[in-house]
Design a protein around this motif. Structure first.
Motif, PDB file in Angstrom:
ATOM      1  N   TYR A   1       0.860  -1.331   0.020  1.00  0.00           N
ATOM      2  CA  TYR A   1      -0.122  -0.015   0.079  1.00  0.00           C
ATOM      3  C   TYR A   1       0.735   1.290  -0.033  1.00  0.00           C
ATOM      4  O   TYR A   1       1.591   1.350   0.869  1.00  0.00           O
ATOM      5  CB  TYR A   1      -0.766  -0.085   1.159  1.00  0.00           C
TER       6      TYR A   1
ATOM      7  N   ILE B   1      -3.239  -0.012  -3.914  1.00  0.00           N
ATOM      8  CA  ILE B   1      -2.791  -1.188  -3.143  1.00  0.00           C
ATOM      9  C   ILE B   1      -2.190  -2.232  -4.390  1.00  0.00           C
ATOM     10  O   ILE B   1      -2.698  -2.034  -5.540  1.00  0.00           O
ATOM     11  CB  ILE B   1      -4.085  -2.263  -2.806  1.00  0.00           C
TER      12      ILE B   1
ATOM     13  N   TYR C   1      -7.435  -2.812   2.692  1.00  0.00           N
ATOM     14  CA  TYR C   1      -7.116  -4.039   2.178  1.00  0.00           C
ATOM     15  C   TYR C   1      -7.905  -4.929   3.314  1.00  0.00           C
ATOM     16  O   TYR C   1      -7.365  -4.851   4.762  1.00  0.00           O
ATOM     17  CB  TYR C   1      -5.633  -4.371   1.854  1.00  0.00           C
TER      18      TYR C   1
END
Ligand SMILES: Cc1cn([C@H]2C[C@H](O)[C@@H](COP(=O)(O)OP(=O)(O)O[C@H]3O[C@@H](C)C(=O)[C@@H](O)[C@H]3O)O2)c(=O)[nH]c1=O
Length: 188
Positions: free
Chosen positions: A108, A120, A180
Motif C-alpha cells: 500500500y 494497493i 485491504y
C-alpha cells in the motif's frame, strides 16, 4: 436434446453471451503487467539443474539490478496461512528472494509524491521462480503465506539491522487505515 418445439437451443451462443473474455496479463516479453508500486522492480535469476541437483544465484551486485550495495541479509519464514505485516521502513528498502513456498506480497503506497499514491498492489512470489523484488522505503507491506508449507525468504535490506533502534513501523493487519482485507488470516 431439443425443447418442446423440437428446436435445439444454441448452447454455444447462450453460454458465450454470459462469458467474460480474458484481458491481457503479459507484455511482449511475457512479463506480468500487473501494476507494481512506483520504484519496485523484479530481477529474475536462473536455476541451473543437473543430474546431481541445482544451483541458483541469489544476489550478485554485478547484475546491476539495485543501486544500493549488498550489506546485510537474513532469512525470515512465515507459517502457512499466516501474515507478517503491516510493516514500513523509513531508512531502507527490503529486497526479497523467496527460496521455497508461496508468498502473497501486498503493498500500500502512502507516499504523496508517488505515481501509485493510495494504491494497493499484490505480487505473488514462489520458490518455483527464482527472482528478487524490492520494496521501496515508506511503502506499507504485508506478506501472507498462501502455501501449505512454511515460506522461506532471504531478505537483503539496503542497510544493516539496528538491534537497538529497528527501522520498522507496524500497523495491525486489520487496520482501517489501509484499504485491504486479509479476511480471517491471522498475523502481525
Ligand atoms: C529483521 C530482523 C529481526 N531481528 C530480530 C528482532 C526480533 O527479536 C526478531 C523478529 O523480528 P521482526 O518481528 O522484525 O521480524 P519480522 O516481522 O519477520 O521482520 C521482517 O518481516 C518481513 C515481513 C519484512 O518485510 C522484513 O522487512 C522484516 O520486517 O528478530 C534480528 O535480529 N535481525 C533482523 O534483521
Amino acid at each position: 436434446m431439443s425443447d418442446h418445439s423440437g428446436i435445439r437451443p444454441n448452447i454455444l451462443e447462450s453460454t458465450l453471451a454470459a462469458a467474460q473474455r480474458d484481458e491481457r496479463t503479459l507484455d511482449e516479453q511475457r512479463q506480468s503487467i500487473a501494476p507494481l508500486v512506483d520504484g519496485m522492480t523484479f530481477f529474475d535469476s536462473i536455476r541451473h539443474n543437473d543430474d546431481r541437483g541445482s544451483v541458483t544465484e541469489v544476489y550478485d551486485p554485478r547484475w546491476g539490478w539495485h543501486a544500493d550495495p549488498l550489506v546485510f541479509s537474513y532469512i525470515f519464514t512465515i507459517r502457512p496461512g499466516l501474515v507478517k505485516g503491516w510493516g514500513l521502513h523509513k531508512l531502507h528498502e527490503d529486497r526479497y528472494f523467496v527460496v521455497s513456498g508461496e508468498l502473497e506480497l501486498v503493498l500500500y503506497d502512502p507516499r504523496p509524491e508517488s505515481s501509485t499514491y493510495g494504491k494497493i498492489s499484490k505480487v505473488y512470489l514462489s520458490g518455483n521462480r527464482p527472482r528478487l523484488v524490492n520494496i521501496p522505503k515508506f511503502v506499507w507491506h504485508a506478506d501472507r503465506n498462501i502455501g501449505t508449507s512454511e515460506v522461506v525468504v532471504i531478505n537483503f535490506p539496503t542497510i544493516q539491522y539496528d538491534h537497538s533502534n529497528p527501522d520498522k513501523y507496524r500497523l495491525p493487519i486489520d487496520t482501517d487505515l489501509i484499504p485491504y482485507d486479509f479476511g480471517s488470516a491471522k498475523g502481525w
